[in-house]
Write a protein that holds these residues in place. Structure first.
Motif, mmCIF file in Angstrom:
data_model
loop_
_atom_site.group_PDB
_atom_site.id
_atom_site.type_symbol
_atom_site.label_atom_id
_atom_site.label_comp_id
_atom_site.label_asym_id
_atom_site.label_seq_id
_atom_site.Cartn_x
_atom_site.Cartn_y
_atom_site.Cartn_z
ATOM 1 N N SER A 22 -4.739 6.199 3.137
ATOM 2 C CA SER A 22 -4.995 6.591 4.520
ATOM 3 C C SER A 22 -5.913 7.786 4.708
ATOM 4 O O SER A 22 -6.402 8.026 5.819
ATOM 5 C CB SER A 22 -3.656 6.921 5.194
ATOM 6 O OG SER A 22 -2.995 7.944 4.463
ATOM 7 N N LEU A 25 -9.432 7.212 6.161
ATOM 8 C CA LEU A 25 -9.333 6.658 7.509
ATOM 9 C C LEU A 25 -8.980 7.753 8.514
ATOM 10 O O LEU A 25 -9.611 7.872 9.568
ATOM 11 C CB LEU A 25 -8.268 5.565 7.557
ATOM 12 C CG LEU A 25 -8.496 4.312 6.715
ATOM 13 C CD1 LEU A 25 -7.292 3.380 6.831
ATOM 14 C CD2 LEU A 25 -9.764 3.588 7.149
ATOM 15 N N CYS A 29 -11.338 9.511 11.585
ATOM 16 C CA CYS A 29 -10.912 9.611 12.984
ATOM 17 C C CYS A 29 -10.953 11.062 13.464
ATOM 18 O O CYS A 29 -11.408 11.348 14.583
ATOM 19 C CB CYS A 29 -9.502 9.060 13.156
ATOM 20 S SG CYS A 29 -9.341 7.285 12.923
ATOM 21 N N THR A 84 -6.518 2.624 14.156
ATOM 22 C CA THR A 84 -7.297 2.425 12.932
ATOM 23 C C THR A 84 -6.396 1.936 11.800
ATOM 24 O O THR A 84 -6.738 1.016 11.065
ATOM 25 C CB THR A 84 -8.007 3.731 12.533
ATOM 26 O OG1 THR A 84 -8.883 4.122 13.589
ATOM 27 C CG2 THR A 84 -8.816 3.541 11.251
ATOM 28 N N SER A 87 -5.333 -1.807 11.850
ATOM 29 C CA SER A 87 -6.307 -2.808 11.423
ATOM 30 C C SER A 87 -6.805 -2.622 9.987
ATOM 31 O O SER A 87 -7.296 -3.563 9.373
ATOM 32 C CB SER A 87 -7.513 -2.805 12.371
ATOM 33 O OG SER A 87 -8.178 -1.555 12.354
ATOM 34 N N GLN A 88 -6.654 -1.399 9.426
ATOM 35 C CA GLN A 88 -7.303 -1.133 8.139
ATOM 36 C C GLN A 88 -6.402 -0.545 7.045
ATOM 37 O O GLN A 88 -6.776 -0.552 5.875
ATOM 38 C CB GLN A 88 -8.481 -0.170 8.351
ATOM 39 C CG GLN A 88 -9.551 -0.708 9.285
ATOM 40 C CD GLN A 88 -10.701 0.265 9.468
ATOM 41 O OE1 GLN A 88 -11.241 0.802 8.497
ATOM 42 N NE2 GLN A 88 -11.084 0.528 10.709
ATOM 43 N N LEU A 89 -5.245 -0.020 7.393
ATOM 44 C CA LEU A 89 -4.422 0.664 6.392
ATOM 45 C C LEU A 89 -3.831 -0.299 5.372
ATOM 46 O O LEU A 89 -3.314 -1.357 5.721
ATOM 47 C CB LEU A 89 -3.286 1.417 7.078
ATOM 48 C CG LEU A 89 -2.420 2.279 6.150
ATOM 49 C CD1 LEU A 89 -3.227 3.423 5.555
ATOM 50 C CD2 LEU A 89 -1.205 2.817 6.902
ATOM 51 N N LYS A 90 -3.889 0.115 4.103
ATOM 52 C CA LYS A 90 -3.306 -0.685 3.028
ATOM 53 C C LYS A 90 -2.484 0.234 2.116
ATOM 54 O O LYS A 90 -2.746 1.432 2.018
ATOM 55 C CB LYS A 90 -4.407 -1.372 2.209
ATOM 56 C CG LYS A 90 -5.315 -2.270 3.027
ATOM 57 C CD LYS A 90 -5.961 -3.317 2.175
ATOM 58 C CE LYS A 90 -6.841 -4.249 3.023
ATOM 59 N NZ LYS A 90 -6.173 -4.746 4.226
ATOM 60 N N THR A 124 2.745 -1.005 5.911
ATOM 61 C CA THR A 124 2.359 -1.403 4.556
ATOM 62 C C THR A 124 3.508 -2.016 3.755
ATOM 63 O O THR A 124 3.371 -2.264 2.556
ATOM 64 C CB THR A 124 1.799 -0.193 3.790
ATOM 65 O OG1 THR A 124 2.742 0.886 3.850
ATOM 66 C CG2 THR A 124 0.468 0.267 4.391
ATOM 67 N N THR A 191 -9.191 6.011 -1.920
ATOM 68 C CA THR A 191 -10.623 5.832 -1.676
ATOM 69 C C THR A 191 -11.320 7.145 -1.322
ATOM 70 O O THR A 191 -12.539 7.250 -1.472
ATOM 71 C CB THR A 191 -10.870 4.808 -0.543
ATOM 72 O OG1 THR A 191 -10.154 5.229 0.626
ATOM 73 C CG2 THR A 191 -10.409 3.424 -0.947
#
Length: 221
Positions: A22, A25, A29, A84, A87-90, A124, A191
């Motif tokens: 996270s 991301l 933001c 955010t 739609s995108q968190l893993k 998750t 990341t």
């Protein structure tokens, strides 16, 4: 006791950047929101300044540069981060397997607020692994890099600091764990460390070990 983790009675996991991917991301933001109110900021700079820190660090920074945040800033940022994340968190790759193999008590200690931690873990699929064992900077007077949060979490879990292992991805988190007299492993698999030498940063902060993939969690005890 888990024989693979000698002299360890408790494992404390940071959330952002350790359990869920996270950090980039949320800092993206944050940077976008700061630019919108006239504060120069990039995602990379936000990561450098606020990685592993609580909202207090953000408020202090903005006050220091003469741009105190409006009262609506943090609530509006929280909404944007949540959208955010949705739609995108893993999850961090391999973390579910580590938790499934961990045969001793473990918990979360995060600089994020409790609602965000709960949301991230539910999104998750990790919430059931931790249940109510969630501790955040809201519960203590001083956030990371002060030791307060880790000491609070260990106390709540009934563990001695010297027999506690912390898994952290930030300099402030590593410093907090060392200040609490705990063993700390630095994780650099998020990341947000694609372009930064996380190994050097966390080792300099005092990490006892550095690893870049959850698949390597058990390679050293």
């Amino acid at each position: 006791m888990d024989p693979r983790l000698p002299e360890t009675d408790l494992v404390i996991f940071d959330c952002d950047g350790v359990l869920v991917d996270s950090e980039e991301l949320s800092c993206r933001c944050l940077a976008d929101a700061m630019v919108q109110i006239g504060i120069e900021m990039s995602t990379e700079r936000a990561l450098e300044l606020f990685l592993g820190r609580s909202a207090t660090a953000l408020l202090d920074y903005c006050q220091g540069v003469g741009k105190p945040l409006p009262k609506t800033f943090l609530p509006e940022l929280a909404v944007q981060v949540r959208e955010t994340f949705r739609s995108q968190l893993k999850p961090i790759a391999g973390i579910a397997a580590v938790l499934g193999e961990l045969h001793l008590p473990y918990c979360v200690a995060s600089s994020s607020d409790l609602e965000r931690v709960k949301f991230s873990l539910e999104l998750t699929g990790l919430a059931s692994s931790f249940g109510p064992r969630l501790y955040t900077s809201q519960m203590v007077k001083h956030g990371k890099p002060a030791p307060d949060l880790f000491l609070y979490a260990a106390g709540a879990m009934g563990a001695e600091p010297g027999r506690t292992l912390v898994i952290e991805d930030s300099v402030s988190g590593v410093m907090a764990a060392k200040a609490a007299d705990m063993k700390v492993w630095g994780f650099i698999g998020g990341t947000h460390y694609r372009l930064a030498d996380g190994s050097a940063l966390l080792r300099q902060a005092g990490a006892d070990r550095i690893f870049a993939a959850m698949n390597d969690f058990w390679n050293e005890g």
